[in-house]
Enzyme design. Structure first.
Site, PDB file in Angstrom:
ATOM      1  N   SER A 147      -2.699   4.720  -1.586  1.00 57.42           N
ATOM      2  CA  SER A 147      -2.870   3.925  -2.813  1.00 57.42           C
ATOM      3  C   SER A 147      -2.016   2.663  -2.755  1.00 57.42           C
ATOM      4  O   SER A 147      -2.426   1.607  -3.236  1.00 57.42           O
ATOM      5  CB  SER A 147      -2.529   4.754  -4.053  1.00 57.42           C
ATOM      6  OG  SER A 147      -1.140   5.001  -4.114  1.00 57.42           O
ATOM      7  N   ASP A 205       6.538   3.086  -1.440  1.00 56.75           N
ATOM      8  CA  ASP A 205       5.289   2.986  -0.684  1.00 56.75           C
ATOM      9  C   ASP A 205       4.788   1.548  -0.611  1.00 56.75           C
ATOM     10  O   ASP A 205       4.420   1.059   0.464  1.00 56.75           O
ATOM     11  CB  ASP A 205       4.205   3.878  -1.314  1.00 56.75           C
ATOM     12  CG  ASP A 205       4.471   5.354  -1.101  1.00 56.75           C
ATOM     13  OD1 ASP A 205       5.595   5.700  -0.670  1.00 56.75           O
ATOM     14  OD2 ASP A 205       3.567   6.168  -1.361  1.00 56.75           O
TER      15      ASP A 205
END
Lengths: 397, 397
Positions: A147, A205
């Site tokens: 994502s 991330d």
């Protein structure tokens, strides 16, 4: 602006060391995984906006004019100041949802896209008409930062397309990167996408997907390692589904139950991350066999510690055993309890050992990729410069 | 004196927690294993002395008068003051050796016997004529304290036979134990036997074989746990030979290589021993399911830590996996790298789970015993009160 056709890629991530311990204030090392997400953005002239996500089997399109009312809900600035509110996210999901369920992964992906698109568009007051196609080598929901790679690609393309940052690719170049300042803008915008998708992400991330290489994360503070070697790995998906939340709660419970036993184990994991950081930095001078040997030791020890704190799984043990039988060293990465494992490969690892390991892992029913960590972050590409599979996916040919 | 026929037994030992960590100043818990060594001593009238060790396939006999010159080499006191010197041990081995090699296990066992026999005899200046037969349920060289159980049996029988301590078995009794003071004498003499056999033993094995139950050991200090529950276990021998010395050196090397990582792991093992101690003491009040559950957690965590410090073995992992598939929890015990594993059983563990685990372990080629830990220490027995197998072994019928 919004006139160029752009191609952008961004890497996934693996936690090299420090998963779970990081929740308790210890150091984690996140590295960029060279399984990448690719995005192609092409202007169109019909006032429509389309989003194709072939990995999710989803294709949405909207009249740009339909989005006008949603713009009002966003601040006129790029959304550095405010995270997306729950109401905004709900509104976007409802809008994006169509026939899908409210929480379907396609709906969430579309909502994140719309949020980023509207955020950038709001700065210019125009709703440009573009086709966006995003294709990824990363499996979704496997803890590999798919994502974030998606959000980073979107942020890079939308900011470049709008002229907020440059599109760095020069005529004749196959690949190019943005400046530090531009990367910072991409990262901050991508983080908002991550917030739409995950609610309260750590920001690790998107940072690792933006900057590439390796990052150190401790107590909410993210810093890039100055230089890191590119390391070959096998990445193996156990295909065991798991809930990160439940695993995190499990460790917390164990820490409450056996504090004097668990605290030192987390301290040991912290020391592994720090030791690893030192080795990686030393390797950029001259990588020695001794460095690889120490990295292998750390992988083995941490795998045992992760089992000890209760986030292992018998199929992750199986992956470790299978690779060990080929002289290779593996550990789980990320939340554990299933998910993925990484196996270190040396530059001199015999191809037969790698092939043998992949064959045996595949026979066990696992999915296996030979790739590298420490990969470059978000990049601009020429379409012809991409590998065939990505070219094909982005052009639909 | 030396007139009575005596039967003595002493238990083996398993380390419940703290193996290896104890070398680095951490707590270890040693428990008495109810696989026992049995000794029968019978007076004879022909001036001969015989030692039969059916487990080793050895039978020696000497003219008591032959031993006279060896007596001179020993102090006239019971050997509390001085450990056996290298010269004494060499002399005894040469005397006992016969056709065997100098370091054959039979030679070493005979030398330890002769040392203890002469030590006790020296107090009285007489060399009595007896038959001694020692038979054991314990495998030798598996880290289960078989040499200590042997020394303790010899010490108990020789001290009782000589009148230095009582022989506590009353007419009609099946089993009896010595007083604390007498046990202390047995333990100190048995330690000398261990020194003949091992050179520089810690004294834990003979202490736990003498006192039974469970002992705590830290930095050379041994203390008995006041009360401990008897716990059912499976004991499984991986049959992988290993060198304790090499394993201990391996841990030391790893500690030098990765001090910040390894130190906390040893601290965690220390905390496991202390936590276990608390649980065992709480269980003597009223053993609860919660106690067993916590003991199982500790076994699992320590097994991972022992793997982490590098003393595991793939076949020990196999034992853990096999028992885990029956809902049972196992760890290696002792030096690791092979050797034995223990598996906790609850009072309520289904017989089918135990039988299934034994069947599967046996199929893997392991040897497996269902027994208990926390067993009584050195004991005096009536021959008819012994279980059939031991009776048969001691009477040769």
């Amino acid at each position: 602006m919004w006139k160029r056709s752009l191609v952008v890629s961004a890497p996934g991530k693996v936690i090299l060391h420090g998963e779970h311990a990081v929740v308790h204030g210890k150091v984690a090392l996140a590295t960029a995984l060279d399984l990448r997400t690719f995005l192609r953005m092409t202007p169109r002239q019909d006032g429509k906006l389309s989003l194709q996500l072939p990995n999710l089997g989803s294709r949405s399109s909207w009249e740009a004019a339909e989005l006008q009312p949603l713009l009002a809900a966003l601040s006129a600035e790029l959304p550095e100041a405010q995270p997306p509110s729950t109401e905004q996210v709900e509104k976007l999901k409802a809008f994006a949802g169509g026939d899908n369920g409210h929480e379907a992964v396609q709906t969430v992906a579309a909502a994140a896209f719309l949020y980023l698109y509207l955020s950038v568009a709001s700065k210019y007051g125009v709703l440009p008409s573009v086709d966006i196609l995003v294709w990824s080598e990363l499996p979704t929901g496997a803890g590999l930062g798919s994502s974030a790679a998606y959000s980073v690609c979107l942020a890079g393309a939308l900011l470049s397309g709008s002229g907020a940052i440059s599109y760095p690719l020069q005529e004749g170049q196959e690949v190019a990167r943005w400046t530090e300042e531009e990367l910072d803008m991409i990262n901050r915008l991508a983080f908002r996408g991550e917030q739409v998708i995950h609610g309260n992400p750590s920001g690790v991330d998107n940072a690792v997907s933006t900057w590439g290489g390796a990052l150190r994360y401790i107590s909410g503070k993210i810093s890039a390692l100055k230089r890191v070697p590119i390391l070959r790995i096998l990445l193996t998906n156990s295909k065991v589904p798991r809930s990160t939340k439940i695993l995190v709660v499990g460790v917390k419970d164990k820490l409450l139950k056996f504090p004097t036993i668990m605290e030192p184990m987390l301290t040991s994991i912290d020391a592994i991350s720090r030791e690893c950081e030192g080795i990686l930095e030393a390797m950029t001078e001259e990588p020695l066999q001794e460095h690889y040997s120490r990295l292998e030791d750390l992988v083995d020890i941490n795998q045992h510690l992760l089992n000890g704190i209760g986030v292992g799984h018998s199929l992750l043990d199986r992956i470790c055993q299978v690779t060990s039988s080929h002289g290779l060293h593996s550990k789980l990465t990320g939340a554990g309890g299933g998910g993925c494992a990484i196996t270190l490969l040396r530059p001199g690892t015999a191809p037969s050992a790698v092939e043998g390991a992949i064959r045996d892992l595949t026979r066990c029913g696992f999915e296996c990729w030979e790739t590298v960590i420490g990969a470059p972050g978000v990049s601009a590409h020429s379409l012809p410069g991409l590998k065939a599979e990505a070219q094909k996916a982005l052009t639909g040919s």
